[in-house]
Design an enzyme around this catalytic site. Sequence first.
Site: not given
Ligand SMILES: NC(=O)c1ccc[n+]([C@@H]2O[C@H](COP(=O)([O-])OP(=O)(O)OC[C@H]3O[C@@H](n4cnc5c(N)ncnc54)[C@H](OP(=O)(O)O)[C@@H]3O)[C@@H](O)[C@H]2O)c1
Length: 301
Positions: A194, A207
């Site tokens: 991130s 985080y």
């Molecule tokens: N969206 C943003 O603004 C943003 C910005 C910077 C970085 N990121 C990073 O991008 C990545 C993807 O995020 P996204 O925005 O696409 O949201 P997302 O779809 O909610 O992705 C996060 C995923 O991680 C899974 N997860 C959570 N806890 C877990 C665990 N203990 N074991 C295995 N899987 C687990 C979630 O599953 P469940 O939902 O079923 O729990 C979900 O599928 C993340 O690492 C996030 O930190 C996002």
Amino acid sequence: MENYRLGPKRRDALKAIGLAGFAAAGVSTLGSPAPAQVVGASEQITREVAAGDGLSGKTAIVTGARANIGRAIAVELARMGSDVVVHYHRPETRDQAEQTAAMCQEYGVNTALAVGDLGQKDNVMRMFDMATDTFGRLDIFVHNAGALVKGPVAELSDEDYVRMQRVNVDATFYGFREASRRIEDGGRIIGIASSVTGGPPPQYGVYTGGKAFMNGMILAMAKELGPRSITVNSINPGPLDTPFFHNQETPESVAFISQLAPMNRLGTVAEMMPAVRMLLSPEGMWMNGETLYINNGYLQA
Ligand SMILES: NC(=O)c1ccc[n+]([C@@H]2O[C@H](COP(=O)([O-])OP(=O)(O)OC[C@H]3O[C@@H](n4cnc5c(N)ncnc54)[C@H](OP(=O)(O)O)[C@@H]3O)[C@@H](O)[C@H]2O)c1
């Protein structure tokens, strides 16, 4: 962990999406470096990579791929010709993971589903076993899964901390360790971190610490695995227009954060994909140990 429907390969799909040109250029496949070529009298260019038909014949794991960034990466891998293990966390989201797998299969690749909390080592081991048992090899590991609970450190509960720690730190260690052991020479390891690591905002402390752990591991692993032509990089998105971000914010905080980007808006999942493609492609071989901040200049605001 469980097998998902294995469909027939349709390599013609790759030609349909324009990857046939790489083969015509006579370049080597990922992991089989071509010999150096001397160009001109004094300039030596080492062409270490390139593509054959992209990622055809390769196998990838993407964690947290039921939707959003993980789904987009899984589909991108399929578009480039790789078979994909689609990991999802909670059993009740299986339908979404199946949808991701179906989107991958549109490109003629094979898919498998893996389920579970990756903070538990056994689930990580089963996911990697499934990949190698099903497809016979592993070339690419993308650790996209992550968790965010926004709040001042003083107010975070033990449960908030553990929820972030399990996936942002423990799963990163287990996953990267297993990937180091199993990925074929010439492979790719990518972490989704991130942009907060470049300038942590208040209420993102735990985080940020978890994502910084990932970024630290990447630097050392790039050196450890470089001799095997395996690259290890991270993509560090800025705030994206996704539920992951909105669920932690208010309309007011979204408006404030949006205007920190020079283009005055949130990013999109699709806007992360050029960086993903670059790291995955054989031409990306020289990018190693990098932390790619993809945020429209938000950190400079
Ligand atoms: N969206 C943003 O603004 C943003 C910005 C910077 C970085 N990121 C990073 O991008 C990545 C993807 O995020 P996204 O925005 O696409 O949201 P997302 O779809 O909610 O992705 C996060 C995923 O991680 C899974 N997860 C959570 N806890 C877990 C665990 N203990 N074991 C295995 N899987 C687990 C979630 O599953 P469940 O939902 O079923 O729990 C979900 O599928 C993340 O690492 C996030 O930190 C996002």
